[in-house]
Write a protein that holds these residues in place. Structure first.
Motif, mmCIF file in Angstrom:
data_model
loop_
_atom_site.group_PDB
_atom_site.id
_atom_site.type_symbol
_atom_site.label_atom_id
_atom_site.label_comp_id
_atom_site.label_asym_id
_atom_site.label_seq_id
_atom_site.Cartn_x
_atom_site.Cartn_y
_atom_site.Cartn_z
ATOM 1 N N GLN A 149 0.811 -1.214 0.000
ATOM 2 C CA GLN A 149 0.000 0.000 0.000
ATOM 3 C C GLN A 149 0.851 1.274 0.000
ATOM 4 N N ASP A 150 1.975 1.227 0.715
ATOM 5 C CA ASP A 150 2.808 2.417 0.851
ATOM 6 C C ASP A 150 4.214 2.000 1.275
ATOM 7 N N PHE A 151 5.083 2.985 1.438
ATOM 8 C CA PHE A 151 6.470 2.709 1.820
ATOM 9 C C PHE A 151 6.551 2.007 3.178
ATOM 10 N N LYS A 152 5.745 2.450 4.125
ATOM 11 C CA LYS A 152 5.783 1.861 5.470
ATOM 12 C C LYS A 152 5.507 0.362 5.403
ATOM 13 N N GLN A 153 4.532 -0.027 4.627
ATOM 14 C CA GLN A 153 4.218 -1.449 4.485
ATOM 15 C C GLN A 153 5.332 -2.178 3.728
ATOM 16 N N ALA A 154 5.887 -1.540 2.697
ATOM 17 C CA ALA A 154 6.933 -2.166 1.888
ATOM 18 C C ALA A 154 8.236 -2.332 2.658
ATOM 19 N N HIS A 155 8.480 -1.476 3.640
ATOM 20 C CA HIS A 155 9.723 -1.534 4.415
ATOM 21 C C HIS A 155 9.563 -2.318 5.718
ATOM 22 N N GLY A 156 8.345 -2.478 6.173
ATOM 23 C CA GLY A 156 8.111 -3.102 7.471
ATOM 24 C C GLY A 156 8.305 -4.612 7.480
ATOM 25 N N ILE A 157 8.630 -5.120 8.640
ATOM 26 C CA ILE A 157 8.861 -6.551 8.788
ATOM 27 C C ILE A 157 7.550 -7.344 8.736
ATOM 28 N N HIS A 158 6.450 -6.710 9.073
ATOM 29 C CA HIS A 158 5.160 -7.391 9.098
ATOM 30 C C HIS A 158 4.741 -7.940 7.729
ATOM 31 N N GLN A 159 5.283 -7.364 6.642
ATOM 32 C CA GLN A 159 4.923 -7.849 5.304
ATOM 33 C C GLN A 159 5.334 -9.308 5.104
ATOM 34 N N TRP A 160 6.354 -9.755 5.807
ATOM 35 C CA TRP A 160 6.886 -11.107 5.622
ATOM 36 C C TRP A 160 6.070 -12.148 6.369
ATOM 37 N N TRP A 161 5.103 -11.714 7.169
ATOM 38 C CA TRP A 161 4.277 -12.637 7.936
ATOM 39 C C TRP A 161 2.954 -12.948 7.242
ATOM 40 N N ARG A 162 2.652 -12.250 6.165
ATOM 41 C CA ARG A 162 1.373 -12.448 5.481
ATOM 42 C C ARG A 162 1.348 -13.820 4.802
ATOM 43 N N PRO A 163 0.232 -14.514 4.859
ATOM 44 C CA PRO A 163 0.169 -15.868 4.276
ATOM 45 C C PRO A 163 0.125 -15.874 2.741
ATOM 46 N N GLU A 164 -0.283 -14.775 2.113
ATOM 47 C CA GLU A 164 -0.463 -14.748 0.655
ATOM 48 C C GLU A 164 0.726 -14.125 -0.081
ATOM 49 N N LEU A 165 1.923 -14.384 0.381
ATOM 50 C CA LEU A 165 3.111 -13.788 -0.227
ATOM 51 C C LEU A 165 3.381 -14.341 -1.628
ATOM 52 N N HIS A 166 3.820 -13.452 -2.498
ATOM 53 C CA HIS A 166 4.290 -13.830 -3.835
ATOM 54 C C HIS A 166 5.778 -13.490 -3.854
ATOM 55 N N LEU A 167 6.609 -14.528 -3.799
ATOM 56 C CA LEU A 167 8.047 -14.324 -3.654
ATOM 57 C C LEU A 167 8.816 -14.813 -4.868
ATOM 58 N N LYS A 168 9.958 -14.169 -5.099
ATOM 59 C CA LYS A 168 10.905 -14.593 -6.132
ATOM 60 C C LYS A 168 12.259 -14.707 -5.425
ATOM 61 N N CYS A 169 12.855 -15.882 -5.504
ATOM 62 C CA CYS A 169 14.128 -16.117 -4.820
ATOM 63 C C CYS A 169 15.218 -16.438 -5.837
ATOM 64 N N ASN A 170 16.382 -15.826 -5.646
ATOM 65 C CA ASN A 170 17.547 -16.090 -6.486
ATOM 66 C C ASN A 170 18.784 -16.136 -5.609
ATOM 67 N N LEU A 171 19.664 -17.078 -5.943
ATOM 68 C CA LEU A 171 20.948 -17.164 -5.275
ATOM 69 C C LEU A 171 21.986 -16.557 -6.194
ATOM 70 N N TYR A 172 22.693 -15.562 -5.714
ATOM 71 C CA TYR A 172 23.757 -14.913 -6.469
ATOM 72 C C TYR A 172 25.077 -15.220 -5.773
ATOM 73 N N LYS A 173 25.947 -15.958 -6.442
ATOM 74 C CA LYS A 173 27.244 -16.320 -5.885
ATOM 75 C C LYS A 173 28.329 -15.588 -6.623
ATOM 76 N N TYR A 174 29.229 -14.988 -5.883
ATOM 77 C CA TYR A 174 30.365 -14.301 -6.463
ATOM 78 C C TYR A 174 31.380 -15.335 -6.952
ATOM 79 N N LYS A 175 31.866 -15.144 -8.158
ATOM 80 C CA LYS A 175 32.816 -16.103 -8.743
ATOM 81 C C LYS A 175 34.233 -15.641 -8.540
#
Length: 151
Positions: A125-151
């Motif tokens: 909804q806003d910056f506060k929600q996007a920066h807050g830790i509470h966003q990670w507790w929501r059950p309906e998360l849409h996540l994208k995960c990538n592992l970046y390894k330095y060579k």
């Protein structure tokens, strides 16, 4: 969250590419013992550590990690990975000391050689929600995960 403009992304990539070339350039210049050895280089020392970074693209404080790691991936894809690795190892402070400005510039502590990057693509909804830790507790998360390894 507004859609990103592809033109804006191309401009950002172009600026990052130019910054990588500018930063890597002085590292290639023969300067005797002025460059740190790999054992003294903070970037090389950190390269074995892979922190887990949780970011939201709507959080302007943390979202640049996405651009940073995507840029490194693009540089590898276009065959300029060596330039990017060199640029990452040497801070802008090195460039500034070569041109005679700010010889004691601070290290870029926001750069990580490797990371397990988790991006929360769930709209905020806003910056506060996007920066807050509470966003990670929501059950309906849409996540994208990538592992970046330095060579």
């Amino acid at each position: 969250m507004p859609a990103t403009n592809p033109l804006d992304e191309k401009v950002k990539h172009g600026l990052r590419f130019a910054g990588s070339v500018i930063t890597a350039g002085p590292a290639l210049a023969p300067k005797g013992n002025s460059l740190r050895s790999r054992s003294e280089d903070p970037f090389a020392i950190l390269s074995a550590w892979t922190p887990c970074l949780l970011v939201n693209p709507a959080d302007h404080l943390c979202s640049e990690y996405v651009g940073y790691f995507e840029h490194r991936k693009k540089m590898e894809e276009i065959g300029a990975g060596a330039i990017e690795r060199l640029a990452n190892q040497h801070s802008l402070g090195l460039f500034m000391s070569v041109v005679g400005r700010g010889a004691e510039a601070a290290e870029p502590l926001h750069l990580f050689p490797s990371a397990n990057l988790t991006v929360n693509l769930t709209p905020s909804q806003d910056f506060k929600q996007a920066h807050g830790i509470h966003q990670w507790w929501r059950p309906e998360l849409h996540l994208k995960c990538n592992l970046y390894k330095y060579k």
